[in-house]
Design a protein around this motif. Structure first.
Motif, mmCIF file in Angstrom:
data_model
loop_
_atom_site.group_PDB
_atom_site.id
_atom_site.type_symbol
_atom_site.label_atom_id
_atom_site.label_comp_id
_atom_site.label_asym_id
_atom_site.label_seq_id
_atom_site.Cartn_x
_atom_site.Cartn_y
_atom_site.Cartn_z
ATOM 1 N N VAL A 177 0.773 -1.225 0.056
ATOM 2 C CA VAL A 177 0.031 0.046 0.072
ATOM 3 C C VAL A 177 0.988 1.386 0.083
ATOM 4 N N ALA A 178 1.796 1.225 0.857
ATOM 5 C CA ALA A 178 2.949 2.332 0.876
ATOM 6 C C ALA A 178 3.553 2.620 -0.494
ATOM 7 N N MET A 179 3.817 1.510 -1.243
ATOM 8 C CA MET A 179 4.585 1.666 -2.528
ATOM 9 C C MET A 179 3.613 2.385 -3.545
ATOM 10 N N ASN A 180 2.325 2.081 -3.377
ATOM 11 C CA ASN A 180 1.253 2.469 -4.365
ATOM 12 C C ASN A 180 0.946 3.773 -4.028
ATOM 13 N N ALA A 181 1.130 4.240 -2.699
ATOM 14 C CA ALA A 181 0.701 5.727 -2.149
ATOM 15 C C ALA A 181 1.970 6.669 -2.778
ATOM 16 N N ARG A 182 3.096 6.024 -2.727
ATOM 17 C CA ARG A 182 4.267 6.811 -2.974
ATOM 18 C C ARG A 182 4.449 7.462 -4.388
ATOM 19 N N SER A 183 5.056 8.467 -4.696
ATOM 20 C CA SER A 183 4.920 9.263 -5.850
ATOM 21 C C SER A 183 6.406 8.988 -6.139
ATOM 22 N N GLU A 184 6.851 8.558 -7.264
ATOM 23 C CA GLU A 184 8.446 8.629 -7.652
ATOM 24 C C GLU A 184 8.997 9.894 -7.548
ATOM 25 N N PRO A 185 10.297 10.075 -7.045
ATOM 26 C CA PRO A 185 10.776 11.308 -7.148
ATOM 27 C C PRO A 185 11.112 11.261 -8.595
ATOM 28 N N HIS A 186 11.213 12.735 -9.079
ATOM 29 C CA HIS A 186 11.334 12.833 -10.329
ATOM 30 C C HIS A 186 12.542 13.626 -10.605
ATOM 31 N N SER A 187 13.247 13.532 -11.669
ATOM 32 C CA SER A 187 14.230 14.568 -11.966
ATOM 33 C C SER A 187 14.730 14.231 -13.473
ATOM 34 N N ASP A 188 15.211 15.334 -14.200
ATOM 35 C CA ASP A 188 15.400 15.308 -15.684
ATOM 36 C C ASP A 188 16.311 14.042 -15.775
ATOM 37 N N ALA A 189 17.351 14.154 -14.911
ATOM 38 C CA ALA A 189 18.593 13.135 -15.034
ATOM 39 C C ALA A 189 17.753 11.353 -14.977
ATOM 40 N N LEU A 190 16.938 11.534 -13.868
ATOM 41 C CA LEU A 190 16.358 9.960 -14.032
ATOM 42 C C LEU A 190 15.740 9.584 -15.100
ATOM 43 N N GLN A 191 14.573 10.543 -15.629
ATOM 44 C CA GLN A 191 13.917 10.554 -16.733
ATOM 45 C C GLN A 191 14.781 10.192 -17.901
#
Ligand code: 3HC
Length: 344
Positions: free
Chosen positions: A22-36
């Motif tokens: 549930v925690a995994m679902n609720a979490r939003s991915e950290p986002h950065s241009d480098a990750l993308q």
């Protein structure tokens, strides 16, 4: 319960991993241009994305949607054929059918496991199925009226499934792609057993040949619709292709299926129920008539001939199986306690 995602990061999860998920679902991915950029580069280089890799939220969501729909299709797909196990015409056919239906259950398990690696629990997915929120393939909402239907499901339904699923072996998400390799090998056996059963019937009496033709007439158009709406009306296709989830479009797969199936129908000695089906020399493909998309959407949206019956059967199986799940969990807990004691 039954989650494979026990290694997800949340120390507060229960022994079955539910809170983790549930925690995994609720979490939003950290986002950065480098990750993308690194994700895009992997997809462009045809490398696999693995569960621990960073991925955009929308990629994760699309995969959970598609893989869980696929898993549901496998287990709901057990029902129309399961109806015929007790009525198979010989011991040999019964043994083959039991093995096939069991395989479909196994496919569901691989696929639920693949979806769980994305952080969605099996309970959540089954909840969505049982409450009618989740989709599964339109094809399993039609009745199996006679024994020839079982052969036609193997030949055409499993044949269409293989055509759609071979490209998924190259899907960008590792666990899904790897699950599909085994699924496709088994589907190939399913297709062949169906075709062989029909070949035998076509060497039988007139009543048997009529049964085969009748079943083909009823299933042909439904199988063409299985590939999904035309590309122009397929909201997920463009992004799915960009992400390397989908490799070949709905219309192209449908065409490949038609081109492969017409010669098989000729060998079988049956006709396909489409007066517009004709080889087009210029295109190098068969032209075909228009699919009834209104009927397809009515079925997808819950109003096909067997939707209610299929869902009710699934819900009953889930409820009846509660004691088995409880017993399995109690046994696993005891086993874990015993192992701890021995290790101490
Ligand atoms: N039945 C029910 N819904 C369907 C459908 C079908 N035959 N074809 C498309 N849809 C739905 C999609 O799920 C989507 O609904 P959503 O937005 O609510 O999720 C909507 O129609 C729009 O379709 P798109 O073409 O935009 O959607 P996709 O890009 O996901 O493509 C698909 C649809 C080709 C079915 C794709 O999801 C796919 O390849 N899925 C994996 C394979 C699969 O699920 N096969 C089901 C049959 S399995 C089987 O037959 C078992 C075997 O043992 C016989």
């Amino acid at each position: 319960m039954y989650t494979q995602a026990l290694d997800l990061p949340n120390p507060d999860g229960d022994s079955a991993g539910n809170a983790n998920v549930v925690a995994m679902n609720a979490r939003s991915e950290p986002h950065s241009d480098a990750l993308q950029a690194s994700f895009d580069a992997k997809v462009d280089a045809d490398e696999k994305i693995e569960p621990r890799d960073w991925m955009p939220d929308a990629y994760r969501k699309t995969l959970v949607r598609q893989i869980s729909q696929h898993a549901h299709s496998e287990i709901v797909g057990m029902l129309p054929e399961g109806n015929w196990i007790s009525r198979a015409p010989s011991l040999k056919r019964k043994a083959i059918l039991i093995a096939k239906v069991q395989d479909e259950g196994g496919h569901g398990l691989y696929l639920y496991s693949a979806a769980e690696t994305l952080g969605t629990s099996r309970d959540q997915m089954l909840d969505a199925l049982h409450s009618g929120k989740a989709k599964y393939s339109s094809i399993f909402n039609y009745p199996t009226l006679n024994w020839a239907d079982v052969g036609v499901i193997g030949w055409l339904v499993d044949g269409a499934a293989i055509m759609n699923q071979i490209p998924l072996c190259r899907c960008s998400y590792g666990p899904y792609a790897r699950a599909m390799i085994r699924v496709c090998k088994e589907e190939s056996f399913h297709q062949r057993q169906g075709y062989e059963a029909l070949l035998v019937m076509m060497q039988g009496n007139e009543a048997q040949k009529t049964m085969v033709q009748d079943a083909v007439n009823r299933w042909w158009w439904k199988c063409l619709a299985m590939f999904g709406p035309p590309d122009a009306n397929s909201p997920h296709s463009a992004q799915g292709m960009r992400w390397g989830i989908k490799r070949i479009s709905n219309d192209d797969l449908r065409q490949k299926f038609i081109d492969a199936t017409v010669p098989q129908a000729n060998v079988l000695g049956i006709s396909l129920p489409d007066p517009q089906l004709k080889w087009n020399e210029e295109r190098g493909h068969y032209d075909h008539g228009e699919i009834d998309w209104d009927e397809f959407w009515a079925t997808v949206n819950g109003n096909g001939p067997c939707n209610k019956e299929r869902l009710a059967t699934r819900v009953k199986a889930w409820n009846d199986g509660e004691w088995v799940r409880d017993a399995a969990i109690a046994h696993a807990r005891k086993q874990a306690q015993r192992d701890l004691k021995e290790a101490a």
